[in-house]
Design a protein around this motif. Structure first.
Motif, short mmCIF file in Angstrom:
data_model
loop_
_atom_site.label_atom_id
_atom_site.label_comp_id
_atom_site.label_asym_id
_atom_site.label_seq_id
_atom_site.Cartn_x
_atom_site.Cartn_y
_atom_site.Cartn_z
N SER A 1 8.51 5.97 8.82
CA SER A 1 8.79 6.47 7.47
C SER A 1 8.57 5.34 6.48
O SER A 1 8.18 4.23 6.84
CB SER A 1 10.23 6.99 7.39
OG SER A 1 11.16 5.92 7.52
N PHE A 2 8.86 5.61 5.20
CA PHE A 2 8.70 4.58 4.18
C PHE A 2 9.60 3.37 4.43
O PHE A 2 9.31 2.27 3.97
CB PHE A 2 9.01 5.16 2.80
CG PHE A 2 7.95 6.09 2.27
CD1 PHE A 2 6.61 5.72 2.29
CD2 PHE A 2 8.28 7.33 1.73
CE1 PHE A 2 5.63 6.56 1.79
CE2 PHE A 2 7.31 8.17 1.23
CZ PHE A 2 5.97 7.79 1.26
N SER A 3 10.70 3.57 5.14
CA SER A 3 11.63 2.45 5.36
C SER A 3 11.21 1.56 6.52
O SER A 3 11.68 0.41 6.61
CB SER A 3 13.04 2.99 5.63
OG SER A 3 13.08 3.73 6.84
N GLN B 1 0.19 1.56 8.22
CA GLN B 1 0.36 2.29 9.47
C GLN B 1 1.84 2.59 9.75
O GLN B 1 2.19 3.68 10.21
CB GLN B 1 -0.24 1.49 10.63
CG GLN B 1 -1.75 1.30 10.54
CD GLN B 1 -2.50 2.61 10.55
OE1 GLN B 1 -2.16 3.55 11.26
NE2 GLN B 1 -3.55 2.69 9.73
N LEU B 2 2.70 1.62 9.48
CA LEU B 2 4.12 1.79 9.79
C LEU B 2 4.80 2.85 8.93
O LEU B 2 5.86 3.36 9.29
CB LEU B 2 4.85 0.46 9.62
CG LEU B 2 4.57 -0.62 10.67
CD1 LEU B 2 5.20 -1.94 10.26
CD2 LEU B 2 5.09 -0.19 12.03
N SER B 3 4.19 3.18 7.79
CA SER B 3 4.81 4.17 6.90
C SER B 3 4.34 5.59 7.17
O SER B 3 4.83 6.53 6.54
CB SER B 3 4.49 3.81 5.44
OG SER B 3 3.09 3.90 5.21
N GLN B 4 3.40 5.77 8.11
CA GLN B 4 2.80 7.07 8.35
C GLN B 4 3.43 7.75 9.56
O GLN B 4 3.28 7.28 10.69
CB GLN B 4 1.28 6.92 8.58
CG GLN B 4 0.55 6.30 7.41
CD GLN B 4 0.56 7.18 6.18
OE1 GLN B 4 0.10 8.32 6.20
NE2 GLN B 4 1.10 6.64 5.10
N SER B 5 4.11 8.86 9.34
CA SER B 5 4.68 9.62 10.45
C SER B 5 3.59 10.21 11.34
O SER B 5 3.86 10.58 12.49
CB SER B 5 5.59 10.72 9.94
OG SER B 5 4.88 11.61 9.10
N VAL C 1 17.79 0.17 4.05
CA VAL C 1 18.83 1.20 3.95
C VAL C 1 18.66 2.01 2.66
O VAL C 1 18.79 3.24 2.65
CB VAL C 1 20.22 0.56 4.01
CG1 VAL C 1 21.31 1.59 3.72
CG2 VAL C 1 20.47 -0.07 5.38
N ALA C 2 18.35 1.33 1.56
CA ALA C 2 18.18 2.01 0.28
C ALA C 2 17.01 2.98 0.30
O ALA C 2 17.08 4.07 -0.29
CB ALA C 2 17.99 0.99 -0.84
N PRO D 1 0.79 -1.23 0.00
CA PRO D 1 0.00 0.00 0.00
C PRO D 1 0.82 1.28 0.00
O PRO D 1 0.29 2.35 -0.30
CB PRO D 1 -0.82 -0.11 1.30
CG PRO D 1 -0.01 -0.97 2.19
CD PRO D 1 0.66 -1.96 1.27
N LEU D 2 2.10 1.20 0.34
CA LEU D 2 2.90 2.43 0.41
C LEU D 2 3.72 2.69 -0.85
O LEU D 2 4.12 3.82 -1.10
CB LEU D 2 3.81 2.41 1.64
CG LEU D 2 4.90 1.33 1.72
CD1 LEU D 2 6.24 1.88 1.24
CD2 LEU D 2 5.04 0.83 3.15
N LEU D 3 3.95 1.65 -1.67
CA LEU D 3 4.76 1.85 -2.87
C LEU D 3 4.16 2.89 -3.83
O LEU D 3 4.92 3.73 -4.36
CB LEU D 3 4.97 0.52 -3.60
CG LEU D 3 5.99 -0.43 -2.96
CD1 LEU D 3 6.01 -1.77 -3.70
CD2 LEU D 3 7.38 0.18 -2.94
#
Length: 378
Positions: free
Chosen positions: A181-183, A170-174, A103-104, A29-31
């Motif tokens: 973050s996205f990482s 949820q994990l990608s949303q600050s 990391v990327a 969902p975040l890509l």
């Protein structure tokens, strides 16, 4: 059935499949936002939407491209060295791949993201090895039992697609936590992979039987598998089926984001909703269908219904319409994906279950890779 001795042997491998697909599905969902959002995406220096979409397609195809190469090799190695040893090696490789990807993403390097996900796919042999464990336990004459256990593995995959996308969104949303973050989903995926390694080390049993033919080299076994006419036809059938359903899996979130401007969180809930429909279908319908028709008939009939259900998704409905249009898609997918694998397993000899199912995975991800590249271009 659920607590039989055979299922307890399958369970650790099924749990690893579950954890693997949680890690795989978290970024889905975040890509789209990560690549296409002009304000917070990682491609802010690129103005062309077509180029952004093309890069998104390439990154989406990197994981299956790795599987295309790795799955038949890992499957064959599991025939020779054992299911437990090979799945541990594959998990170690996935762990490294997720760390590279995390990391990327942090430093916003597209090549590093592609490389990390490609390496994850290269080392991803979980589903083929888990299916081989089922084939080891069921034997050649227990087709109905094999169908039920293959369905259970797909059920674990579905549960992963319920949890993974929601968790990734949820994990990608600050806005949820300041340092998300996205990482973050990729860091979490690496931790989940470690848990999978612990489960295999402490809870799994080796199920592979020793057959003289299993000593055959990789290329010899590949030639033997592909040389069987019926198996060859089934691989071709699976390729075209996979073109259809991976086009849906890969670009349904992109379609929703572009048409309805769904956020990553809403996309995650939408994917999870469809996975619930898949899981319920696998739980309720696979056993009754197995009693009424052969695997070949089930694949033919429900493939036709699947094609019709894809058209329903494109109806000009408001956003809430996906609550209804995704149900028949996932019902048909539960039947088609399970029985297509059972047909290949039944056609392969006991000594080549890992190789045959690994080639099946490779054939399927070949189609998945093409959907990513072609979809990105279009």
């Amino acid at each position: 059935m659920l607590f039989s001795s055979d299922f307890k042997k399958v369970l650790p491998y099924a749990l690893v499949v579950f954890l693997g697909y949680v890690g795989f599905s978290m970024p889905l969902p975040l890509l789209p936002e990560m690549f296409l959002n002009p304000e917070i995406g990682i491609l802010q220096g690129i103005d062309s939407k077509q180029l952004k979409t093309f890069l998104l397609g390439l990154v989406m195809s990197s994981y299956p491209a790795g599987q295309l190469i790795g799955a038949p090799i890992l499957g064959r190695f599991s025939d020779r060295w054992g299911r437990k040893k090979v799945i541990l090696l594959s998990l170690m490789g996935c762990l490294l791949g997720y760390l590279i990807t995390a990391v990327a993403v942090e430093i916003q390097k597209i090549f590093g993201i592609f490389l990390g996900l490609f390496f994850c796919g290269l080392c991803e042999g979980n589903i083929a090895i888990a299916q081989s464990v089922v084939a080891d336990l069921a034997g050649a004459k227990e087709s109905e039992k094999k169908t039920q256990y293959f369905g259970w593995i797909n059920l674990f995959v579905c549960c992963a697609f319920i949890i993974g996308p929601v968790l990734g969104g949820q994990l990608s949303q600050s806005s949820s936590v300041s340092w998300f973050s996205f990482s973050t989903p990729f860091w979490v995926a690496s931790c989940i992979t470690l848990v999978g390694m612990g489960i295999i080390l402490t809870c799994s049993e080796e199920t592979r039987h020793i057959y003289p033919e299993a000593k055959m080299g990789y290329f010899q076994s590949l030639k033997k598998s592909l040389g069987q006419k019926f198996l060859g036809k089934m691989y071709l059938v699976n390729f075209f089926l996979a073109l259809g359903y991976f086009s849906y899996f890969r670009f349904f979130p992109v379609y929703l984001q572009d048409r309805y401007q769904f956020s990553p969180s809403i996309l995650g809930y939408t994917i999870a909703y469809g996975s619930i429909a898949f899981a319920i279908s696998a739980f309720l319908f696979l056993k009754p269908i197995a009693k009424k028709m052969s695997a070949q008939k089930a694949v033919c009939l429900f493939s036709f219904f699947l094609a019709l259900s894809f058209l329903l998704v494109l109806l000009p409905l408001p956003g809430w319409g996906v609550l209804f249009t995704t149900i028949p898609v996932n019902l048909c997918l539960a039947v088609v994906m399970t029985y297509a694998s059972v047909i290949v397993s039944n056609a392969a000899s006991a000594a080549f279950q890992g190789a045959a199912l690994g080639i099946l995975t490779s054939v399927q991800v070949m189609a998945e890779t093409l959907t990513g590249v072609v979809g990105g271009v279009s």
